[in-house]
Design an enzyme around this catalytic site. Sequence first.
Site, PDB file in Angstrom:
ATOM      1  N   GLU A  37      -6.680  -8.180 -38.224  1.00  0.00           N
ATOM      2  CA  GLU A  37      -7.698  -9.086 -38.794  1.00  0.00           C
ATOM      3  C   GLU A  37      -9.099  -8.498 -38.842  1.00  0.00           C
ATOM      4  O   GLU A  37     -10.053  -9.086 -38.332  1.00  0.00           O
ATOM      5  CB  GLU A  37      -7.699 -10.407 -38.020  1.00  0.00           C
TER       6      GLU A  37
ATOM      7  N   GLU B 273       4.343 -12.370 -39.021  1.00  0.00           N
ATOM      8  CA  GLU B 273       4.162 -13.575 -38.186  1.00  0.00           C
ATOM      9  C   GLU B 273       4.549 -14.822 -38.972  1.00  0.00           C
ATOM     10  O   GLU B 273       3.866 -15.847 -38.933  1.00  0.00           O
ATOM     11  CB  GLU B 273       2.694 -13.696 -37.737  1.00  0.00           C
TER      12      GLU B 273
END
Length: 371
Positions: A180, A285
């Site tokens: 991220e 994920e």
Amino acid sequence: MIYTMKKPTLLQTIAFLFLLSCVSCGAKDDLIEEPPYEEPNEQPDELPEEQPQTTTTFKDAPYLIGCAVVPSLLQNNRMYAEVVQEEMSSITPENALKMGALSKGHGSYFWDDADYLVEYAADHQMRVHGHTLIWHTDIPGWVTRYSGTREEWIALMQEYIHEVVGRYQGRIASWDVVNEAFNDDGTYRKTIWYENIGEEYIRLAFEFAHEADPAAILFYNDYGMEYSAAKREAICTLVKDLRAEGVPVHGIGLQMHIDMYRSASDLKASIQAAADCGVWVHVSEMDVACNPEKKTDFTFTDKIAQQQKASYQAMSEALLSIPADQCFGITFWGVCDVHSWLTSAPDAPLPFDSNFEKKPAYDGLTGTFGK
Ligand code: XIL
């Protein structure tokens, strides 16, 4: 005495033949074996609904399927452990390898949970994907309070990555090295690493991880490539530029915390964009929220189950549409609904329900395997 036989009358002949046929019928009946089953006397009013015979499991997938796991659940919940062992080929520690879990002070580490999972995976012939080395959150207090020069920050990061990746060299196959790093508009997220080292922290993190385990497959991992063209562009540019400079970046992880309204074409376009960088692609994920509106009175209806199934199916089809030697796999962010990290509203985002039963989403995936 001589007995002479009288010729039988017609009536006597018929009676004799009748008796003979009865005797022979009885004898024949004795030879017939009893059927080994009870013949039903009558048809039941309703025939049971035909159930699809699912013999295909996640282990039959043409890529590796895995899930995020929690050590205490593997240790204490038999059904949870059963699903993981029967269905999964790969595990990602959900939190146990994050800096906040591992680093307890400068040079001080807590390894128990991560060690347990790595050993568990080895015992059950599963791949371990390491998540995550450098992230903007879940950073221990001693690091957020650290005041050092740029060189000292680089040294801190190097020491941490060497320690963690080195410990599991050869046992953790792959790592989310940086997680991220971008905002949705494609600009760099101003993380503690960015502020103290500059954007070069990304390149350095990959180099340090490679030094510690030259065989490990190293990923850049993020969310939002499926909905933000700007973010997709930023990530692909970063990965291509780093690779052009010889930096060991081997894969892109797309988190894919999606909801059931996300279009198949968004999924396909983002997976294709990652594959076009010439690297491994990991759906890292995945979960499919069914209540993104966060209604308090949410019910998981059959209709919703079918829509969620379509999302799981589309994801698998998108992954299967890229070259097989770039498909790293699909990892779900959890095992069954009750343990999902999505807790801000009632939801049912995973392929197994809260009783560990397979949902239609499960067949959505397995249905794509033979195609
Ligand atoms: C989440 C875990 O699932 C939670 O248990 C924890 O409290 C917070 O982090 N993106 C990521 C994951 O990269 O590490 C996050 O995991 C979910 C979002």
